[in-house]
Each structure stands twice: as C-alpha cells, then as structure tokens.
Write an enzyme that holds these catalytic residues in place. Structure first.
Site, PDB file in Angstrom:
ATOM      1  N   SER A 150       0.789  -1.235   0.000  1.00  0.00           N
ATOM      2  CA  SER A 150       0.000   0.000   0.000  1.00  0.00           C
ATOM      3  C   SER A 150       0.820   1.283   0.000  1.00  0.00           C
ATOM      4  O   SER A 150       0.246   2.367  -0.037  1.00  0.00           O
ATOM      5  CB  SER A 150      -0.965   0.008   1.194  1.00  0.00           C
ATOM      6  OG  SER A 150      -2.065  -0.817   0.919  1.00  0.00           O
ATOM      7  N   LYS A 153      -0.019   3.697  -2.662  1.00  0.00           N
ATOM      8  CA  LYS A 153      -1.047   4.727  -2.527  1.00  0.00           C
ATOM      9  C   LYS A 153      -0.450   6.134  -2.428  1.00  0.00           C
ATOM     10  O   LYS A 153      -1.156   7.124  -2.650  1.00  0.00           O
ATOM     11  CB  LYS A 153      -1.929   4.442  -1.306  1.00  0.00           C
ATOM     12  CG  LYS A 153      -2.836   3.223  -1.456  1.00  0.00           C
ATOM     13  CD  LYS A 153      -3.748   3.066  -0.246  1.00  0.00           C
ATOM     14  CE  LYS A 153      -4.760   1.948  -0.412  1.00  0.00           C
ATOM     15  NZ  LYS A 153      -4.188   0.607  -0.224  1.00  0.00           N
ATOM     16  N   SER A 208      -6.058   3.229   4.738  1.00  0.00           N
ATOM     17  CA  SER A 208      -5.554   2.545   3.538  1.00  0.00           C
ATOM     18  C   SER A 208      -6.687   1.841   2.812  1.00  0.00           C
ATOM     19  O   SER A 208      -6.528   0.730   2.310  1.00  0.00           O
ATOM     20  CB  SER A 208      -4.454   1.544   3.900  1.00  0.00           C
ATOM     21  OG  SER A 208      -3.635   1.271   2.798  1.00  0.00           O
TER      22      SER A 208
END
Length: 461
Positions: A150, A153, A208
């Site tokens: 993640s 992101k 997230s």
C-alpha cells in the site's frame, strides 16, 4: 507532516493484501533421515570362505557406509538452509541518483564522529535521505525492484489529489466497488451512499481503504486510466523502478517499486498541503451508513501508521510527520516515513524486513531515523533524490565552437553559422537555459514545505 497510512494489522497473524491480508503459515515437517539407528546389513556371499576375503568385504562395507548415509543427510541440510532460499538483489541496478546507488549492499560514507549504522536492520531494501536537500545519507539495495504493497497509494494520492476538488460530493455506484480485491483493507464505503472527496481521502490516508481508492479512481475515469496516469507521473518524477498495475497496491503480477522510488514519490507528495495534512492526521470522523428515517451518523477512524499513533508495542516517534505503510503476502511489510528533529527533516523507506521481530518495519525505520539525525552533517552523501524531469536543467544549449582548419582561431558558434544570425541563435539558447534554471529554482523553493504545527511541537527536544 505525514504521508499516507498503511495497511495495518489487526493482529500479529493477520495481514491484508493491499493493506491487510492473512499471513500464510508454512509448516515444515522436516526431512526424514534415512538413518534408522539399526545396523547396516549386506547380503551374505557364500563363496567367501576365507578370512581374508571376509575381512576385505568388511573393510569395503565400512568405506561405503558413510558415503551412503552422509549424502542424503547433506542434501536435507541444504534444503533447510534459509540463506540458500533468500532472494538476492540484482548485481547491477538503476543508477538514477548516483552510481553508488546502483550497487548491491549497503552504501554509506562515514565521516569523523559519525555513528555507525544500526546492525539490527533486516530490510531487503532501505534508504535514509535528507528531505529538503535530497542528499541520500545511506542506503541498502536502494534500487531493488520489489512489491510495494500500500505504499503505492502515495503515488496514487500524489497523482490524483490536484485533480479532484475535495468539496465534490459523489454518490457511489455498485460497479465502483465491484473489483475491490478479496481481503483488502477497507474504510467502510457503502454503495448508493454519498461521500465528499475529502471523506474518501481520509479513508485512503488513515485506513488505507482500497474501497476509497476504487471510487476515486472511478471519478478519475476508471482504474485503467488511473493506472496510466500514475505511471506517467512516476516517469515524470524519475521513479523509473516503479511499475503500476493496481492503484491501491494490491498484489498484482509485475507491480514493483523500490526504496529509492518510494522516497522520491513521498518527497513529491509532501510538497502538497493537502497531502501533508491528510497523512499527519491521527484520527477523524467518517460518514456511517444512512438508515431510513434516521440522521446519518459517523464513526471514528484512526491512522494505522504506528509511528504516528503508537500501537502494538510501538511508541509514537518523536517528530514524526507522516508515512505510508503497507503489507501484503508478496511484499511483506513496507514503510515510508518522514520526521523532523531540530529543524532537520529526514525521509526513510524500509521494504520487507525479515528479522522475525514483531513490528519490525516500524522499529527498523525508527532506528534508521535515529541514525540519520545523529549522522546529519557527519557523512558524505552516497547519492541524491533527483528532481522531476520538468524541473531538471535542460542539456546545455550553448553553441560549441568549431575549428576552421584554414585558420588558427576557432570559427564562430555553430548556431550562428547555421542560422546566419548569431544574435537570434544565442538569444534562444540563453532563454532556454534561463527557463530551465527557473524551473529548478522553483522546485528548490517548493521543497521547503511547512510541516503541521502539531508535528513541529512534537519534534522539539
């Protein structure tokens, strides 16, 4: 100041893809030894009637026994050797940022009084850099291309934040949530409910939330369009180790980044005010489910960056200004963070530590930050975080003199001889150089981003 949040683990045994996913547990029963402990027998040979022949056979059997038993045992030992299975970095990697960063292993140039690097850092790849000057203070396999989880992101937010006004209200269509990966970390977005873009960015940074990423991607024209936009932005930033397949960091074949690239992306994101504010937010209220006949309520969400909030035995890091963390089956744990202490701002990225230590990615990031603050001014940089392509000075446009073989003195500039007007050629060259210089100067100015007041207060000794 804080980047985005990662995919936190609700328990030590749970990790979500693109955020949190179930940890795969492998049970090894171990090799079965062929040594049973009983005597080794050979078939009798009736023709051997003399003592000499029996003795010769006994000697031969004794010589063969170790060979017959040792070879399988050695093979079993090799199969259990973790070093043999541990992946190795490429012998040569990208040289973006400096030639030393292309080399495998740890790169550092300690000066007088500089502390040694912490030994208990097991990340396959890591980097410590000065966020404002761009100097890389130390690195380990900086350009090793690994799954990012993640932390991807960060690139998603850096690409889309300027495109979507945060006051925009959007009603979520069922199709926008249809392709969220199984086991994804979620903030709790419901179909046929309305949310502001601001709400959804909170879901991205604090929880997230892959659901929030998918809805924002739909608002940007869809997943494919968003992936293409992110890839183009990565190339503009010169994050050339990065290959985007899924905008939320969910495990996907071919999706990779590097500690160098994630640090570069974080540095770009931190120059955006909204990025800084979202990623440094500890907790927020998120819109809940709308129930018929009742006022819509909210529920509390908290940032999963443990160095920011403190959790699972991790204390908040002094001066932390944000990070994005991630954890998936293929990526392991990843983390990019930024912190300030005594006016110095450092960026650190750690990818896939394998020490087995609980919450290793946070502890190792904290050790590297501690080292970086202690080593600042006492080490020679081993590389640099390069500026975006648009901020780089263009290649020299100054006309080069050429030698006229019929004369002792060099002829006029090439541009002048080609155009027939030296004034125009030189003027265009100077103008191009000035514009390139201004672009670089603007980038240098933008790097000095102000940190949120709460971070500055927390960074004081």
């Amino acid at each position: 100041m804080s980047f985005m949040k990662q995919v936190s683990r609700p328990s030590a045994d749970r990790v979500v893809r693109g955020g949190l996913s179930w940890r795969q547990i492998r049970t090894n029963s171990g090799p079965i030894s062929i040594l049973s402990g009983g005597p080794c027998t050979f078939s009798s040979v009736s023709a051997l009637k003399t003592t000499a022949r029996r003795t010769a056979l006994t000697v031969l059997a004794a010589a063969l026994l170790p060979a017959m038993t040792a070879a399988p045992a050695f093979a079993a030992m090799q199969d259990d050797n973790p070093e043999r299975k541990k992946p190795k970095p490429p012998a040569v990697m990208s040289s973006v940022g400096g030639s030393l960063l292309a080399k495998p292993g740890t790169q550092v140039r300690l000066g007088p009084g500089a502390p040694v690097l912490p030994k208990d850092v097991s990340g396959r790849s890591w980097i410590v850099a000065d966020a404002e000057s761009g100097e890389v203070l130390a690195s380990h396999n900086a350009h090793w291309r690994l799954p990012p989880a993640s932390t991807m992101k960060m690139l998603f937010a850096d690409t889309l934040l300027p495109r979507l006004p945060k006051t925009t209200v959007h009603k979520v269509a069922p199709a926008e949530l249809a392709d969220v990966g199984a086991g994804s970390s979620l903030v709790g977005i419901k179909e046929n409910h309305t949310y502001t873009v601001h709400d959804m960015w909170l879901g991205v940074f604090l929880r997230s939330g892959n659901d929030a990423v998918h809805v924002l991607s739909a608002m940007n024209g869809g997943i494919s369009r968003t992936v293409a936009d992110m890839q183009a932005h990565a190339e503009e930033l010169q994050a050339l180790d990065t290959k985007v397949v899924s905008p939320d960091g969910y495990d996907a074949p071919g999706q990779v980044s590097s500690a160098y690239d994630l640090t570069l992306i974080a540095r770009s994101g931190m120059q955006k005010k909204d990025f800084r504010e979202y990623c440094s937010t500890v907790s927020a209220d998120f819109p809940g489910e709308q129930k018929k006949g009742k006022k819509r309520g909210t529920f509390k969400i908290q940032n999963t960056n443990r160095l920011l909030t403190g959790a699972s035995g991790i204390s908040p890091y002094k001066g932390i200004a944000g990070v994005k963390n991630g954890s998936t089956t293929h990526a392991g744990s990843t983390f990019t963070g930024v912190a300030e202490r005594n006016g110095k701002v450092l960026l650190v990225t750690v990818m896939n530590p394998d020490s087995g230590e609980s919450q290793a990615v946070y502890k190792e990031a904290g050790r590297l930050l501690d080292w970086g603050f202690a080593a600042a001014g006492k080490v020679q940089p081993v590389g640099e975080l390069v500026p975006p392509k648009s901020a780089e000075p263009a290649a020299s446009l100054d006309p080069q003199p050429v030698k006229d073989e019929g004369k002792d003195e060099p002829a006029g500039p090439v541009a002048a001889s080609q155009t027939g007007s030296s004034g125009i050629g030189v003027a265009l060259s100077v103008a191009g150089a000035v514009l390139a210089g201004l672009g670089t100067a603007m980038f240098l100015i933008k790097r000095r981003w102000p940190l949120p007041d709460r971070v500055r207060r927390g960074s004081r000794p």
